[in-house]
Design an enzyme around this catalytic site. Structure first.
Site, short mmCIF file in Angstrom:
data_model
loop_
_atom_site.label_atom_id
_atom_site.label_comp_id
_atom_site.label_asym_id
_atom_site.label_seq_id
_atom_site.Cartn_x
_atom_site.Cartn_y
_atom_site.Cartn_z
N ASN A 1 3.32 -6.75 -4.84
CA ASN A 1 4.30 -6.18 -3.92
C ASN A 1 5.72 -6.30 -4.48
O ASN A 1 6.51 -5.36 -4.41
CB ASN A 1 4.25 -6.91 -2.56
N ARG B 1 -3.89 10.06 -0.48
CA ARG B 1 -4.47 9.16 -1.48
C ARG B 1 -5.99 9.20 -1.28
O ARG B 1 -6.47 8.95 -0.18
CB ARG B 1 -3.97 7.73 -1.31
N ARG C 1 3.40 8.23 -4.09
CA ARG C 1 3.91 7.37 -5.15
C ARG C 1 2.80 6.57 -5.83
O ARG C 1 1.98 5.95 -5.18
CB ARG C 1 4.97 6.41 -4.59
N HIS D 1 2.02 13.93 4.82
CA HIS D 1 1.47 12.59 5.02
C HIS D 1 0.44 12.56 6.15
O HIS D 1 -0.23 11.56 6.36
CB HIS D 1 2.62 11.62 5.31
N TYR E 1 -7.95 -1.87 4.94
CA TYR E 1 -6.90 -1.48 5.87
C TYR E 1 -7.49 -1.28 7.27
O TYR E 1 -8.57 -0.71 7.42
CB TYR E 1 -6.26 -0.16 5.45
N ARG F 1 3.98 -4.66 11.18
CA ARG F 1 3.48 -5.47 10.07
C ARG F 1 4.56 -5.79 9.05
O ARG F 1 4.69 -6.90 8.58
CB ARG F 1 2.34 -4.73 9.35
N HIS G 1 -2.64 -1.30 9.40
CA HIS G 1 -2.13 -0.01 8.94
C HIS G 1 -2.12 1.06 10.03
O HIS G 1 -1.43 2.06 9.91
CB HIS G 1 -2.95 0.46 7.74
#
Length: 720
Positions: free
Chosen positions: A58, A380, A410, A440, A473, A569, A597
């Site tokens: 991270n 993704r 990304r 998205h 997730y 979160r 998530h």
């Protein structure tokens, strides 16, 4: 226990820094909470090591994107201030101090874990701590398996400083040959495809870093030379990709941009604490890096690679295995997803319920002769994607398949370009969406020819179509055959593929053209209800909240008397519990075995939460400017009674009641871990132990799902 290094509320209540928390500093606070799980003595040792690796990974990404961006602004003289009023230079000063503190704490965590792992026969030693037998084996391994792969590179006027890729790691040597005058500097770069750690054979699991092998056995690389000094280093580079509005071919643009990213400006240089001074001076000069972003550590460099050690076959040092449940509603229909959805809407709670049902939905659509069309968004999808395989299968079967592939995801740009090519080869119509906005939203649309005519089946998700992530997730998958949602979803795809702005949406809210306005209307209604003396309340579960206007709207609701509970979160720029500003807002962050998530909004609608008359929505969007203004997102109302009960009275309520994995945001900007032990409640354990409501179907008649309740308790207290 307070997480150190957070920002305290200033004495003045008038400035921006008194109303908002800086985004970057809030993210660093989040990563400290992740690191705290590496220090959590209730967790198995290898899971603690994994949390340390995640924290390090991270921090790498934060450096490559956020710090790099701020440095770029500061170097160009840009004075645009953050939400708390800090300039880029002021943010960098505060960030650097906390990054160094976090790096130091990560090394302390590693030292502690190494000591504990020794007791379990897992060693991550300095090579000099090993016995002769082990060192002899490592020397043989170096000679046969490492030496052929590495190349020493001299650095002198005829051999310029070699390029070191982003996240590249190497060893630099200062050498002298016999009685010759002068010294030679050589660099050995560690190939990216070589495993970072070598496991020594034997009953003990001994892991040695490859950089240690290179320094220990350097004589094989440089015969006839005397090694006067050496040092291990790693470099992180600016890795953001800015999309130019005039880009004519997005695929070609991103292929070029990915190559540029590998060669981006250096933003951080990591050195081992014993790095040779002259070698260090050369590295500083060649990378042209600000001295404030040079990190020297007496421990290990590149802690992100520790995840490889976590794969050691020691189930006793890991979380107990958990196999996701397959929804009984689907099984009751003999695996026919369309039949189950036709009967009633269904929501799947990942990872507690299997992502396989999403794959099966698309696979069934691919092979069903009655299906005529499939439309799919892809943000993704992962490396070995069964979702991509299903879309290819459908196209090869002659169905009309459209895939909206987001190239701007990304660090997944290269993978998405690959998948786009594979889909196009199979005959899928591939669309890349908007140049300036990311798509998205997580939506599948399947049109099927049935006896009554064409019927549309939809899947709306809060997470990506990524089967590996879906095991880690926590997300929601909502399946419906609601005709209105089907019509809205079709308009959404027309918006992305043909720029046809969706007019007259019946149920969906879509950003950037209406989702923010819908949320404002819902919050305004709660404000009006509170002012009229009616029950009011807002519950929300998000990954981040940073948008100033949305935070101000929640402050307005708090001041009107609306009770607000937020489960955030990660980044939270909102300050909670401040009299006259946010005294009715409570914020918590859940960090645990699974990565939270899912995104949920719930509004009391004149009733006490969690009421069946509350309005409930799931969404792909966080409360961030990028999601509300620069991304295509969807927010879906949940009206089916059983699904509504599951999302609000099971998923959302359990998150609010959780204490064992929760950190509460205090008025001074710090996070405090909530109660654990006998009086605690663990929402992850609850979901692993109890089946979902909508996924149970007729099984509910014989075995009721345990219900949660707020009666007689405050949110955060245990009840069942």
């Amino acid at each position: 226990m307070n997480a150190p290094g957070n920002i305290a509320v200033p004495a003045s209540a008038d400035g921006a820094d008194a109303r908002y928390v800086n985004r970057e500093l809030s993210w660093l606070s989040f990563n400290r909470r992740v690191l705290a799980e590496a220090e959590n003595e209730r967790y198995p040792l290898l899971e603690r090591l994994r949390f340390l690796s995640i924290s390090a990974s991270n921090l790498d990404e934060f450096t490559m994107i956020r710090i790099a961006g701020l440095e770029g602004q500061a170097s160009r003289g840009i004075e645009t201030t953050a939400i708390d009023g800090k300039s880029p230079a002021q943010q960098l000063e505060a960030i650097r101090e906390q990054v160094l503190e976090l790096e130091h704490r990560q090394q302390e965590a590693l030292d502690t874990l190494c000591e504990l792992l020794v007791e379990e026969d897992i060693l991550i030693p300095a090579i000099d701590q090993l016995g002769e037998e082990h060192i002899a084996w490592l020397e043989g391994y170096f000679t046969n398996d490492i030496l052929p792969l590495i190349t020493p590179q001299a650095i002198d006027p005829s051999h310029p400083f070699p390029f070191v890729a982003n996240l590249g790691m190497g060893v630099i040597f200062r050498l002298k040959r016999g009685k010759r005058k002068g010294e030679l500097v050589e660099m050995v770069l560690i190939p990216s495809g070589v495993p970072r750690f070598v496991r020594v054979p034997g009953p003990q699991a001994i892991y040695v870093g490859i950089e240690q092998l290179i320094t220990r056995f350097a004589a094989q690389l440089f015969p006839g030379f005397k090694i006067r000094g050496d040092g291990v280093f790693r470099v992180l580079r600016d890795s953001d990709i800015e999309v130019e509005d005039e880009a004519e071919d997005l695929v070609r643009y991103f292929r070029t941009a990915i190559q540029r990213r590998r060669r981006g400006r250096a933003v951080l240089l990591e050195l081992d604490d014993e790095c040779d001074e002259e070698a260090e001076a050369l590295l500083r000069e060649q990378f042209n890096i600000d001295a404030a972003m040079i990190v020297k550590t007496g421990g290990m460099i590149g802690l992100r690679h520790l995840d490889a050690i976590c794969n050691e076959s020691r189930p006793d040092l890991k979380f107990a295995p958990f196999d996701p449940r397959y929804p009984e509603r689907i099984l009751a229909h003999d695996g026919d997803c369309f039949s189950a959805i036709r009967e009633k809407d269904i929501v799947i709670h990942h990872p507690y319920e299997s992502f396989e049902v999403v794959v099966d939905f698309l696979h069934q659509a691919a092979i069903d002769p009655a299906v005529v069309s499939i439309k799919q968004t892809l943000y993704r999808a992962g490396d070995q994607s069964p979702v991509i395989a299903a879309l290819i299968e459908a196209a090869l079967a002659g169905k009309a398949v459209t895939a909206v592939v987001e190239l701007k995801a990304r660090f997944d740009e290269e993978r998405n370009i690959h998948w786009a090519s594979e889909l196009e080869r199979a005959g899928v119509q591939v669309i890349y969406g908007f140049t300036e906005w990311k798509t998205h939203a997580k939506v599948s649309l399947v049109v099927r020819r049935e006896d009554e005519g064409y019927r549309t089946y939809c899947h709306f998700g809060t997470g990506n179509y990524h089967p590996v992530n879906a095991r880690i997730y926590t997300d929601l998958s909502y399946f419906t055959a609601d005709p209105a949602l089907g019509r809205d979803a079709a308009k959404l795809f027309n918006f992305v593929t043909g720029y046809v702005e969706p007019a007259g949406l019946e149920k969906l809210s879509v950003s950037p053209i209406g989702l923010r306005q819908k949320l404002n209307e819902l919050i305004d209604r709660e404000i009006a209800n509170a002012q009229a003396g009616k029950p009011s309340g807002i519950w929300a579960k998000l990954n981040s909240i940073t948008n100033k206007a949305m935070i101000d709207k929640l402050y307005e609701a708090s001041n009107a008397g609306v009770e607000i509970h937020l489960v955030v979160r990660g980044i939270c720029s909102l300050r909670a519990g401040i009299p006259g500003l946010s005294e009715n807002i409570r914020v918590k962050s859940i960090i645990g075995r699974f990565l939270e998530h899912g995104r949920i909004w719930a509004f009391a609608n004149g009733h006490e939460l969690p009421s069946r008359k509350a309005e409930v929505f799931i969404t792909s969007a966080d409360a961030m400017s990028r999601n509300l203004d620069r991304r295509v997102e969807v927010m879906v109302p949940i009206t089916n009674k059983t699904v509504h009960d599951q999302v609000l009275g099971q998923v959302m309520l359990a998150n609010i009641l959780d204490t064992e994995q929760s950190w509460e945001l205090l008025a001074d900007g710090q996070y405090e871990r909530m109660r654990i032990g006998e009086e605690g409640f663990n929402c992850h354990e609850y979901f692993m132990s109890n089946p979902s409501l909508s996924g149970r179907g007729s099984a509910l008649k014989s075995q009721e799902v345990p219900r949660l309740s707020l009666e007689g308790r405050q949110p955060g207290e245990r009840t069942a």
